[in-house]
Design an enzyme around this catalytic site. Structure first.
Site, mmCIF file in Angstrom:
data_model
loop_
_atom_site.group_PDB
_atom_site.id
_atom_site.type_symbol
_atom_site.label_atom_id
_atom_site.label_comp_id
_atom_site.label_asym_id
_atom_site.label_seq_id
_atom_site.Cartn_x
_atom_site.Cartn_y
_atom_site.Cartn_z
ATOM 1 N N LEU A 1 35.439 -0.269 -5.797
ATOM 2 C CA LEU A 1 36.668 -0.265 -4.999
ATOM 3 C C LEU A 1 37.866 -0.601 -5.881
ATOM 4 O O LEU A 1 37.903 -1.673 -6.494
ATOM 5 C CB LEU A 1 36.583 -1.276 -3.846
ATOM 6 C CG LEU A 1 35.443 -1.107 -2.850
ATOM 7 C CD1 LEU A 1 35.657 -2.023 -1.648
ATOM 8 C CD2 LEU A 1 35.295 0.346 -2.397
ATOM 9 N N ALA B 1 41.295 0.794 -4.847
ATOM 10 C CA ALA B 1 42.418 1.494 -4.217
ATOM 11 C C ALA B 1 43.542 0.562 -3.812
ATOM 12 O O ALA B 1 44.652 0.996 -3.537
ATOM 13 C CB ALA B 1 41.924 2.256 -2.983
ATOM 14 N N ARG C 1 49.871 -8.999 -5.492
ATOM 15 C CA ARG C 1 50.210 -10.245 -6.169
ATOM 16 C C ARG C 1 50.403 -10.086 -7.679
ATOM 17 O O ARG C 1 50.888 -10.987 -8.349
ATOM 18 C CB ARG C 1 49.122 -11.303 -5.871
ATOM 19 C CG ARG C 1 49.275 -11.910 -4.490
ATOM 20 C CD ARG C 1 48.059 -12.740 -4.117
ATOM 21 N NE ARG C 1 46.938 -11.909 -3.689
ATOM 22 C CZ ARG C 1 45.702 -12.370 -3.490
ATOM 23 N NH1 ARG C 1 45.431 -13.637 -3.712
ATOM 24 N NH2 ARG C 1 44.745 -11.561 -3.088
ATOM 25 N N GLN D 1 41.532 7.001 -1.225
ATOM 26 C CA GLN D 1 41.687 6.321 0.063
ATOM 27 C C GLN D 1 43.179 6.250 0.363
ATOM 28 O O GLN D 1 43.929 5.567 -0.328
ATOM 29 C CB GLN D 1 41.108 4.905 -0.016
ATOM 30 C CG GLN D 1 41.215 4.147 1.301
ATOM 31 C CD GLN D 1 41.077 2.639 1.124
ATOM 32 O OE1 GLN D 1 41.238 2.119 0.018
ATOM 33 N NE2 GLN D 1 40.801 1.941 2.201
ATOM 34 N N GLY E 1 41.729 -1.338 4.135
ATOM 35 C CA GLY E 1 40.775 -2.439 3.959
ATOM 36 C C GLY E 1 39.518 -1.989 3.237
ATOM 37 O O GLY E 1 39.284 -0.802 3.014
ATOM 38 N N ASP F 1 38.355 -5.381 -9.426
ATOM 39 C CA ASP F 1 39.089 -6.549 -9.932
ATOM 40 C C ASP F 1 38.194 -7.759 -10.203
ATOM 41 O O ASP F 1 38.671 -8.874 -10.310
ATOM 42 C CB ASP F 1 40.236 -6.916 -8.980
ATOM 43 C CG ASP F 1 39.759 -7.366 -7.599
ATOM 44 O OD1 ASP F 1 38.553 -7.232 -7.311
ATOM 45 O OD2 ASP F 1 40.596 -7.847 -6.811
ATOM 46 N N GLY G 1 36.552 -15.095 0.768
ATOM 47 C CA GLY G 1 35.811 -15.102 2.018
ATOM 48 C C GLY G 1 34.710 -16.153 1.921
ATOM 49 O O GLY G 1 34.100 -16.332 0.866
ATOM 50 N N ARG H 1 49.598 -0.251 -42.173
ATOM 51 C CA ARG H 1 49.447 0.485 -40.918
ATOM 52 C C ARG H 1 49.016 1.920 -41.183
ATOM 53 O O ARG H 1 49.034 2.386 -42.334
ATOM 54 C CB ARG H 1 50.763 0.448 -40.138
ATOM 55 C CG ARG H 1 51.926 1.085 -40.883
ATOM 56 C CD ARG H 1 53.226 0.961 -40.116
ATOM 57 N NE ARG H 1 54.343 1.497 -40.874
ATOM 58 C CZ ARG H 1 54.863 2.705 -40.673
ATOM 59 N NH1 ARG H 1 54.391 3.488 -39.737
ATOM 60 N NH2 ARG H 1 55.868 3.130 -41.423
ATOM 61 N N ASN I 1 59.687 8.844 -49.041
ATOM 62 C CA ASN I 1 58.728 9.857 -48.592
ATOM 63 C C ASN I 1 59.329 10.838 -47.603
ATOM 64 O O ASN I 1 58.747 11.865 -47.333
ATOM 65 C CB ASN I 1 57.501 9.172 -47.971
ATOM 66 C CG ASN I 1 57.872 8.269 -46.807
ATOM 67 O OD1 ASN I 1 58.972 7.700 -46.776
ATOM 68 N ND2 ASN I 1 56.977 8.146 -45.862
HETATM 69 C C1 UD1 Z 1 37.673 -9.572 -0.947
HETATM 70 C C2 UD1 Z 1 36.734 -9.957 0.193
HETATM 71 C C3 UD1 Z 1 36.462 -11.452 0.134
HETATM 72 C C4 UD1 Z 1 35.929 -11.841 -1.228
HETATM 73 C C5 UD1 Z 1 36.848 -11.353 -2.355
HETATM 74 C C6 UD1 Z 1 36.175 -11.550 -3.679
HETATM 75 C C7 UD1 Z 1 37.275 -8.392 1.995
HETATM 76 C C8 UD1 Z 1 37.953 -8.220 3.294
HETATM 77 N N1 UD1 Z 1 37.350 -9.601 1.435
HETATM 78 O O1 UD1 Z 1 38.905 -10.235 -0.696
HETATM 79 O O2 UD1 Z 1 35.535 -11.800 1.145
HETATM 80 O O3 UD1 Z 1 35.783 -13.251 -1.297
HETATM 81 O O4 UD1 Z 1 37.104 -9.951 -2.200
HETATM 82 O O5 UD1 Z 1 37.002 -11.191 -4.746
HETATM 83 O O6 UD1 Z 1 36.644 -7.478 1.508
HETATM 84 N N2 UD1 Z 1 40.464 -2.302 -1.923
HETATM 85 C C9 UD1 Z 1 40.462 -0.948 -1.680
HETATM 86 N N3 UD1 Z 1 41.025 -0.506 -0.528
HETATM 87 C C10 UD1 Z 1 41.566 -1.330 0.391
HETATM 88 C C11 UD1 Z 1 41.549 -2.710 0.132
HETATM 89 C C12 UD1 Z 1 41.000 -3.174 -1.048
HETATM 90 O O7 UD1 Z 1 39.974 -0.161 -2.491
HETATM 91 O O8 UD1 Z 1 42.033 -0.823 1.417
HETATM 92 C C13 UD1 Z 1 39.870 -2.786 -3.189
HETATM 93 C C14 UD1 Z 1 40.863 -3.534 -4.045
HETATM 94 O O9 UD1 Z 1 41.531 -2.648 -4.926
HETATM 95 C C15 UD1 Z 1 39.962 -4.523 -4.780
HETATM 96 C C16 UD1 Z 1 38.824 -4.763 -3.814
HETATM 97 O O10 UD1 Z 1 38.857 -3.696 -2.884
HETATM 98 O O11 UD1 Z 1 39.449 -3.946 -5.964
HETATM 99 C C17 UD1 Z 1 38.979 -6.086 -3.075
HETATM 100 O O12 UD1 Z 1 40.192 -6.066 -2.353
HETATM 101 P P1 UD1 Z 1 41.166 -7.312 -2.305
HETATM 102 O O13 UD1 Z 1 42.342 -6.942 -1.480
HETATM 103 O O14 UD1 Z 1 41.411 -7.831 -3.672
HETATM 104 O O15 UD1 Z 1 40.261 -8.308 -1.470
HETATM 105 P P2 UD1 Z 1 40.284 -9.889 -1.494
HETATM 106 O O16 UD1 Z 1 41.395 -10.369 -0.636
HETATM 107 O O17 UD1 Z 1 40.234 -10.385 -2.868
HETATM 108 CA CA CA Z 2 40.405 -9.437 -4.912
#
Ligand code: UD1
Ligand code: CA
Length: 460
Positions: free
Chosen positions: A8, A10, A15, A74, A79, A104, A141, A334, A387
């Protein structure tokens, strides 16, 4: 059993406050997503799908050289559950195991993933969650257990104050049985504080259906750190660097101050090399044994042989330094600089696309660009290879044993033959044959008593 990976990536990464997609931000020199894909590679998956959305084009462009990776977009980003659904067309008709990774979360160890797969399959689970127990669970979470068993995951924003006390957190990394997962994910509702479709809600859905949900808990919580802000990015970098420094020290490298040794993951360093404080070794750099790199130097994508000394404050990029070479302080090598055995480069010397032959020296204030310098050549202080003629770059050739007097300019293309001498202050415009002396400065003129006479003139 087939393994399929979905990453994931997207989300907006709000922040980070950045124009760059979050997963392209670098941890200890490498983009976040590289760590995640490297971890995934160890699983030898049948397919790898990356869910992209925010800044999809930039991300796809940055990852275009990746083979065997499928991108799905997406749009909009509703979410993590909604993100996983986008991979359904790619995985339709497949069976086996789906490993869900977060773009991430860069520090996950390969053997944790292995353990996840083993636990999930050996228990015949429908879902397995990677968790950790941390001192400060803020932002994550929380894992809500009933008895021993995981019952559900609650996001911080939706948690009661009692739930916020829970120190076991969700890493955002899961294994799922492919079969049935998309149907179940579709039943997730966005009834929560963020109005998002939360993938962790799948846990309670599965449990209510009587399906098996397992967990594995990592003993080192650093592994599952998410990077959501610049300070978390720095924290992840620090961990990678500490690990790298520890590995190198265990292999016989002296690192005077590991806290200020910035050594990228893929760099190699030989035994008995000494790294002084504030040194950056980056990219694909390799350093031999018995070298010494003094403080303030930055070495990028370069190769150093054995017993090389880099004195303070050198910048070395895409260069090659053979055994027993010494460079610096304040040298700039270099773009294919190639310093051969026992050659010496001193202070304020720049080398670009230049070979400095074995045993040759350029000790002070010089620019050697597009030059081929033979063996045992002495390049005097202030020598410049001119050069660039405004249109083309031209080569200077200085053959073995030649002596270039201080403050000379060599107007390329030009050759100074074997053993030839160039007098100080010479502008070399024509080839100098082997064994010849070239001088171009005019005869010196001296005006006796000039100072006194000028003073007198000014008084009058
Ligand atoms: C998420 C979890 C949380 C967990 C944490 C761990 C959810 C709702 N929560 O929270 O329980 O403790 O990760 O790091 O899943 N992303 C998408 N599409 C979206 C939203 C997010 O691809 O619509 C991707 C983000 O780019 C990221 C990952 O999903 O790579 C997690 O999303 P993020 O918004 O960072 O979730 P957290 O709030 O960290
Ligand atoms: Ca995260």
């Amino acid at each position: 059993m087939d393994t399929h990976i979905v990453v994931l990536a997207a989300g907006k990464g709000t922040r980070m406050k950045s124009a760059l997609p979050k997963v392209l931000h670098r941890v200890a020199g490498l983009p976040l997503i590289d760590y995640v894909l490297a971890g995934a590679a160890a699983l030898q998956a049948r397919s790898t799908t990356i869910v992209i959305g925010h800044q999809a084009e930039a991300l796809q462009c940055a990852l275009r050289s990746r083979r065997n990776v499928t991108f799905v977009v997406q749009e909009p980003q509703l979410g993590t559950a909604h993100a996983l659904l986008q991979a359904e067309p790619v995985l339709r008709g497949t069976t086996g195991l789906l490993i869900l990774l977060s773009g991430d979360v860069p520090l996950l160890a390969a053997d944790t993933l292995q353990r996840l797969v083993e636990r999930h399959t050996s228990r015949g689970a429908s879902a397995t969650v990677v968790t950790a127990v941390v001192d400060d669970p803020t932002g994550y979470g929380r894992i809500v257990r009933v008895g021993e068993e995981i019952a559900r995951i609650v996001e911080e924003k939706d948690a009661t104050s009692a739930e916020r006390q829970i120190r076991e957190i969700n890493s955002g990394i899961y294994a799922f049985a492919v079969e049935g997962v998309f149907g179940a994910v579709r039943s997730i509702a966005a009834e929560n504080a963020q109005r998002e479709y939360y993938l962790p809600d799948l846990v309670s859905i599965y449990r209510q259906r009587g399906l098996t949900v397992e967990t594995i808990t990592v003993s080192n919580p650093d592994e599952i750190r998410g990077v959501n802000s610049r300070s978390e990015l720095a924290a992840a970098s620090r961990i990678v660097r500490e690990q790298k420094a520890a590995e190198l020290m265990a292999a016989g490298v002296t690192i005077e101050d590991p806290a200020t040794a910035y050594i990228d993951r893929d760099v190699t360093v030989g035994a008995d090399t000494v790294i002084h404080p504030n040194v950056s070794l980056e990219g694909t750099t390799t350093i031999g044994a018995g070298c010494e790199v003094h403080s303030g130097s930055r070495i990028v994508d370069s190769h150093l042989g054995d017993r090389v000394t880099v004195f303070n404050h050198c910048v070395i990029t895409n260069a090659r330094l053979a055994d027993d070479v010494a460079v610096g302080p304040f040298a700039h090598l270099r773009n294919d600089a190639d310093v051969r055995e026992r050659a010496k480069v001193g202070n304020f010397v720049e080398l670009k696309k230049t070979v400095l032959g074995a045993g040759s020296k350029s000790m002070h204030l010089a620019y050697l660009g597009d030059a081929t310098v033979g063996e045992h050549v002495n390049i005097g202080a202030g020598t410049i290879t001119c050069n660039y003629d405004g249109v083309n770059k031209n080569r200077t050739v200085i053959e073995d044993g030649a002596f270039i007097g201080s403050d000379s300019q060599l107007i390329a293309p030009v050759t100074v033959g074997k053993g030839a001498y160039v007098g100080s202050g010479t502008t070399v415009r024509e080839n100098v044959p082997a064994g010849a002396l070239a001088v171009s400065a005019g005869k010196q003129r001296t005006f006796e008593n000039w100072v006194e006479e000028r003073k007198k003139k000014n008084r009058d």
